[in-house]
Design a protein around this motif. Structure first.
Motif, PDB file in Angstrom:
ATOM      1  N   MET A 122      17.535  58.861   6.239  1.00 51.88           N
ATOM      2  CA  MET A 122      18.312  58.420   5.316  1.00 51.88           C
ATOM      3  C   MET A 122      17.893  57.110   4.591  1.00 51.88           C
ATOM      4  O   MET A 122      18.358  56.281   3.810  1.00 51.88           O
ATOM      5  CB  MET A 122      19.666  58.233   5.775  1.00 51.88           C
ATOM      6  CG  MET A 122      20.542  59.380   5.752  1.00 51.88           C
ATOM      7  SD  MET A 122      22.320  59.059   5.803  1.00 51.88           S
ATOM      8  CE  MET A 122      22.545  57.983   4.428  1.00 51.88           C
ATOM      9  N   VAL A 123      16.694  56.587   5.406  1.00 56.93           N
ATOM     10  CA  VAL A 123      16.216  55.196   4.726  1.00 56.93           C
ATOM     11  C   VAL A 123      16.059  55.102   3.094  1.00 56.93           C
ATOM     12  O   VAL A 123      16.425  53.994   2.712  1.00 56.93           O
ATOM     13  CB  VAL A 123      14.831  55.019   5.531  1.00 56.93           C
ATOM     14  CG1 VAL A 123      13.569  55.920   5.054  1.00 56.93           C
ATOM     15  CG2 VAL A 123      14.472  53.672   5.162  1.00 56.93           C
ATOM     16  N   TYR A 124      15.391  56.164   2.514  1.00 54.99           N
ATOM     17  CA  TYR A 124      15.501  56.283   1.242  1.00 54.99           C
ATOM     18  C   TYR A 124      16.796  55.823   0.507  1.00 54.99           C
ATOM     19  O   TYR A 124      16.721  55.299  -0.896  1.00 54.99           O
ATOM     20  CB  TYR A 124      14.574  57.341   0.538  1.00 54.99           C
ATOM     21  CG  TYR A 124      13.203  57.581   1.048  1.00 54.99           C
ATOM     22  CD1 TYR A 124      12.513  56.302   0.860  1.00 54.99           C
ATOM     23  CD2 TYR A 124      12.771  58.264   2.059  1.00 54.99           C
ATOM     24  CE1 TYR A 124      10.896  56.326   1.349  1.00 54.99           C
ATOM     25  CE2 TYR A 124      11.579  58.301   2.325  1.00 54.99           C
ATOM     26  CZ  TYR A 124      10.584  57.278   2.157  1.00 54.99           C
ATOM     27  OH  TYR A 124       9.443  57.359   2.732  1.00 54.99           O
ATOM     28  N   THR A 125      17.809  56.648   1.144  1.00 52.32           N
ATOM     29  CA  THR A 125      19.112  56.344   0.449  1.00 52.32           C
ATOM     30  C   THR A 125      19.467  54.893   0.471  1.00 52.32           C
ATOM     31  O   THR A 125      20.021  54.322  -0.338  1.00 52.32           O
ATOM     32  CB  THR A 125      20.286  57.228   1.126  1.00 52.32           C
ATOM     33  OG1 THR A 125      19.746  58.654   0.993  1.00 52.32           O
ATOM     34  CG2 THR A 125      21.506  57.071   0.531  1.00 52.32           C
ATOM     35  N   PHE A 126      19.479  54.268   1.482  1.00 51.69           N
ATOM     36  CA  PHE A 126      19.782  52.772   1.963  1.00 51.69           C
ATOM     37  C   PHE A 126      18.898  52.115   1.088  1.00 51.69           C
ATOM     38  O   PHE A 126      19.072  51.245   0.234  1.00 51.69           O
ATOM     39  CB  PHE A 126      19.356  52.396   3.474  1.00 51.69           C
ATOM     40  CG  PHE A 126      20.530  52.844   4.337  1.00 51.69           C
ATOM     41  CD1 PHE A 126      21.428  51.678   4.736  1.00 51.69           C
ATOM     42  CD2 PHE A 126      20.612  53.977   4.696  1.00 51.69           C
ATOM     43  CE1 PHE A 126      22.425  51.800   5.499  1.00 51.69           C
ATOM     44  CE2 PHE A 126      21.968  54.211   5.481  1.00 51.69           C
ATOM     45  CZ  PHE A 126      22.637  53.405   5.941  1.00 51.69           C
ATOM     46  N   LEU A 127      17.531  52.171   0.949  1.00 54.08           N
ATOM     47  CA  LEU A 127      16.707  51.406   0.142  1.00 54.08           C
ATOM     48  C   LEU A 127      16.911  51.399  -1.357  1.00 54.08           C
ATOM     49  O   LEU A 127      16.956  50.363  -2.238  1.00 54.08           O
ATOM     50  CB  LEU A 127      15.223  51.792   0.353  1.00 54.08           C
ATOM     51  CG  LEU A 127      14.659  51.474   1.627  1.00 54.08           C
ATOM     52  CD1 LEU A 127      13.140  52.031   1.765  1.00 54.08           C
ATOM     53  CD2 LEU A 127      14.843  49.919   2.242  1.00 54.08           C
ATOM     54  N   LYS A 128      17.273  52.580  -1.784  1.00 55.66           N
ATOM     55  CA  LYS A 128      17.945  52.830  -3.296  1.00 55.66           C
ATOM     56  C   LYS A 128      19.209  52.082  -3.419  1.00 55.66           C
ATOM     57  O   LYS A 128      19.208  51.200  -4.627  1.00 55.66           O
ATOM     58  CB  LYS A 128      18.005  54.453  -3.476  1.00 55.66           C
ATOM     59  CG  LYS A 128      18.636  54.742  -5.055  1.00 55.66           C
ATOM     60  CD  LYS A 128      17.468  54.997  -5.898  1.00 55.66           C
ATOM     61  CE  LYS A 128      18.208  55.438  -6.871  1.00 55.66           C
ATOM     62  NZ  LYS A 128      17.392  54.832  -8.386  1.00 55.66           N
ATOM     63  N   LYS A 129      20.170  51.976  -2.544  1.00 56.30           N
ATOM     64  CA  LYS A 129      21.342  51.063  -2.694  1.00 56.30           C
ATOM     65  C   LYS A 129      21.022  49.736  -2.657  1.00 56.30           C
ATOM     66  O   LYS A 129      21.649  49.042  -3.185  1.00 56.30           O
ATOM     67  CB  LYS A 129      22.251  51.559  -1.712  1.00 56.30           C
ATOM     68  CG  LYS A 129      23.558  51.252  -1.843  1.00 56.30           C
ATOM     69  CD  LYS A 129      24.427  51.494  -3.047  1.00 56.30           C
ATOM     70  CE  LYS A 129      25.766  51.009  -2.913  1.00 56.30           C
ATOM     71  NZ  LYS A 129      26.754  51.522  -3.784  1.00 56.30           N
ATOM     72  N   MET A 130      20.112  49.395  -1.675  1.00 56.37           N
ATOM     73  CA  MET A 130      19.855  48.055  -1.371  1.00 56.37           C
ATOM     74  C   MET A 130      19.034  47.357  -2.109  1.00 56.37           C
ATOM     75  O   MET A 130      19.254  46.060  -2.726  1.00 56.37           O
ATOM     76  CB  MET A 130      19.473  47.772   0.029  1.00 56.37           C
ATOM     77  CG  MET A 130      20.385  48.217   1.364  1.00 56.37           C
ATOM     78  SD  MET A 130      19.563  48.477   2.735  1.00 56.37           S
ATOM     79  CE  MET A 130      18.948  46.898   3.093  1.00 56.37           C
ATOM     80  N   TYR A 131      18.182  47.887  -2.628  1.00 57.26           N
ATOM     81  CA  TYR A 131      16.997  47.320  -3.480  1.00 57.26           C
ATOM     82  C   TYR A 131      16.866  47.869  -5.059  1.00 57.26           C
ATOM     83  O   TYR A 131      15.932  47.260  -5.860  1.00 57.26           O
ATOM     84  CB  TYR A 131      15.730  47.056  -2.790  1.00 57.26           C
ATOM     85  CG  TYR A 131      15.780  46.462  -1.507  1.00 57.26           C
ATOM     86  CD1 TYR A 131      15.949  45.211  -1.521  1.00 57.26           C
ATOM     87  CD2 TYR A 131      15.791  47.212  -0.385  1.00 57.26           C
ATOM     88  CE1 TYR A 131      15.892  44.331  -0.454  1.00 57.26           C
ATOM     89  CE2 TYR A 131      15.882  46.595   0.707  1.00 57.26           C
ATOM     90  CZ  TYR A 131      15.814  45.145   0.891  1.00 57.26           C
ATOM     91  OH  TYR A 131      15.935  44.613   2.184  1.00 57.26           O
ATOM     92  N   ASP A 132      17.856  49.010  -5.330  1.00 61.50           N
ATOM     93  CA  ASP A 132      17.633  49.703  -6.550  1.00 61.50           C
ATOM     94  C   ASP A 132      16.086  50.035  -6.747  1.00 61.50           C
ATOM     95  O   ASP A 132      15.733  50.227  -8.021  1.00 61.50           O
ATOM     96  CB  ASP A 132      18.296  49.006  -7.544  1.00 61.50           C
ATOM     97  CG  ASP A 132      18.428  49.791  -8.848  1.00 61.50           C
ATOM     98  OD1 ASP A 132      18.644  51.151  -8.549  1.00 61.50           O
ATOM     99  OD2 ASP A 132      18.510  49.396  -9.889  1.00 61.50           O
ATOM    100  N   ILE A 133      15.428  50.314  -5.741  1.00 59.50           N
ATOM    101  CA  ILE A 133      13.884  50.735  -6.256  1.00 59.50           C
ATOM    102  C   ILE A 133      13.872  52.430  -6.441  1.00 59.50           C
ATOM    103  O   ILE A 133      14.700  53.088  -5.868  1.00 59.50           O
ATOM    104  CB  ILE A 133      12.987  50.560  -4.919  1.00 59.50           C
ATOM    105  CG1 ILE A 133      13.527  51.515  -3.682  1.00 59.50           C
ATOM    106  CG2 ILE A 133      13.143  49.037  -4.578  1.00 59.50           C
ATOM    107  CD1 ILE A 133      12.398  51.180  -2.348  1.00 59.50           C
ATOM    108  N   PRO A 134      13.002  52.582  -7.302  1.00 58.06           N
ATOM    109  CA  PRO A 134      12.647  54.032  -7.519  1.00 58.06           C
ATOM    110  C   PRO A 134      12.194  54.745  -6.029  1.00 58.06           C
ATOM    111  O   PRO A 134      11.276  54.415  -5.555  1.00 58.06           O
ATOM    112  CB  PRO A 134      11.789  54.147  -8.684  1.00 58.06           C
ATOM    113  CG  PRO A 134      11.195  52.781  -8.701  1.00 58.06           C
ATOM    114  CD  PRO A 134      12.152  51.841  -8.095  1.00 58.06           C
TER     115      PRO A 134
END
Length: 68
Positions: free
Chosen positions: A1-13
């Motif tokens: 789920m790390v990419y889900t967290f990073l998308k939410k936290m930093y709005d990175i593609p």
């Protein structure tokens, strides 16, 4: 789920990386709960990526600034 967290936290593609739409709804709640309980969360700072999952596929390193 790390990419889900990073998308939410930093709005990175995150490209075609795994993403959990249902989990995305709960990221803020999980982050707040961890903060309240003093639990540090650790996430990778860079990522080795490839277009396909094969030994001979060229790879490239990405980070929060470049996105995935």
């Amino acid at each position: 789920m790390v990419y889900t967290f990073l998308k939410k936290m930093y709005d990175i593609p995150i490209g075609k990386s795994l993403f959990d739409p249902e989990g995305y709804k709960h990221v803020d709640e999980i982050l707040e709960k961890a903060k309240r309980k003093g639990v540090p969360l650790h996430f990778a700072r860079d990522f080795l990526c490839a277009k396909e999952f094969k030994n001979d596929t060229p790879t490239k390193i990405f980070d929060y600034k470049t996105g995935i």
